[in-house]
Design a protein around this motif. Structure first.
Motif, PDB file in Angstrom:
ATOM      1  N   ALA A  13     -15.378  93.644 -76.286  1.00 49.86           N
ATOM      2  CA  ALA A  13     -14.140  92.739 -75.872  1.00 49.86           C
ATOM      3  C   ALA A  13     -14.596  91.931 -74.751  1.00 49.86           C
ATOM      4  N   ASP A  14     -15.408  92.591 -73.797  1.00 45.13           N
ATOM      5  CA  ASP A  14     -15.828  92.136 -72.555  1.00 45.13           C
ATOM      6  C   ASP A  14     -17.177  92.647 -72.305  1.00 45.13           C
ATOM      7  N   MET A  15     -18.140  91.635 -72.384  1.00 44.92           N
ATOM      8  CA  MET A  15     -19.562  91.914 -72.136  1.00 44.92           C
ATOM      9  C   MET A  15     -19.870  92.347 -71.042  1.00 44.92           C
ATOM     10  N   GLY A  16     -19.464  91.864 -70.010  1.00 43.54           N
ATOM     11  CA  GLY A  16     -19.726  92.432 -68.615  1.00 43.54           C
ATOM     12  C   GLY A  16     -19.477  93.636 -68.339  1.00 43.54           C
ATOM     13  N   ARG A  17     -18.065  94.128 -68.753  1.00 44.18           N
ATOM     14  CA  ARG A  17     -17.812  95.489 -68.412  1.00 44.18           C
ATOM     15  C   ARG A  17     -18.496  96.460 -69.230  1.00 44.18           C
ATOM     16  N   SER A  18     -18.682  95.975 -70.711  1.00 44.30           N
ATOM     17  CA  SER A  18     -19.410  96.921 -71.251  1.00 44.30           C
ATOM     18  C   SER A  18     -20.962  97.360 -70.660  1.00 44.30           C
ATOM     19  N   ASP A  34     -24.219  89.294 -68.554  1.00 46.28           N
ATOM     20  CA  ASP A  34     -23.043  89.544 -68.674  1.00 46.28           C
ATOM     21  C   ASP A  34     -21.890  88.708 -69.284  1.00 46.28           C
ATOM     22  N   LYS A  35     -22.470  87.418 -69.292  1.00 47.92           N
ATOM     23  CA  LYS A  35     -21.776  86.325 -69.956  1.00 47.92           C
ATOM     24  C   LYS A  35     -22.426  85.903 -71.251  1.00 47.92           C
ATOM     25  N   THR A  53     -20.148  89.997 -78.615  1.00 47.34           N
ATOM     26  CA  THR A  53     -18.627  89.748 -78.406  1.00 47.34           C
ATOM     27  C   THR A  53     -17.992  89.807 -79.628  1.00 47.34           C
ATOM     28  N   PRO A 118     -15.834 100.882 -72.850  1.00 46.81           N
ATOM     29  CA  PRO A 118     -14.662 100.207 -72.453  1.00 46.81           C
ATOM     30  C   PRO A 118     -14.290  99.743 -73.775  1.00 46.81           C
ATOM     31  N   ASP A 119     -14.748  99.833 -74.853  1.00 49.75           N
ATOM     32  CA  ASP A 119     -14.361  99.276 -76.293  1.00 49.75           C
ATOM     33  C   ASP A 119     -13.944 100.606 -76.985  1.00 49.75           C
TER      34      ASP A 119
END
Length: 130
Positions: A13-18, A34-35, A53, A118-119
């Protein structure tokens, strides 16, 4: 030619956090990724861990929905010592990631802990006790 498993892919869901989570585990993924909508990291031995993503998946499979009922995949990271299992678990919790099972001495002879990325994917940390 025989089939060869060479990619494990995670949908995020959030590449940077993962990626930040997996960097804490020692994967040297550049922060510039990250993006990115798709990231590949070659592990020792040539197997790739990839991240996509949800938007990337929807670009070719608009009807895709995440599995329900809990994680369906778990990755396991071998630590160099039982103390490192404890240290890594503490570092991930300190960074705000979810612990599923705090470190314990498993009956099968390993120091073991289970985190969630995170996922919600299971990420095991382990080391032989002896």
């Amino acid at each position: 030619m025989a089939l060869r498993l060479n990619v494990f892919g995670l949908i995020v869901a959030d590449m940077g956090r993962s990626l930040a989570f997996y960097r804490l585990l020692g994967l040297d993924v550049p922060e510039a990724e990250d993006k990115s909508p798709h990231v590949e990291y070659v592990l020792p031995g040539g197997v790739k861990l990839t991240w996509d993503t949800i938007e990337t998946i929807h670009s070719f499979d608009p009807s895709w929905t995440p599995a329900s009922g809990g994680p369906r995949i778990a990755l396991a990271f071998e630590c160099p010592s039982p103390a490192e299992v404890d240290r890594m678990h503490a570092a991930l919790v300190e960074a705000g990631y979810e612990s599923h099972k705090a470190p314990w001495d498993a009956f099968w002879g390993q120091r073991y802990a289970v985190m969630h990325d995170p996922d919600g994917n299971g990420v095991d940390l382990y080391s032989p006790l002896s």
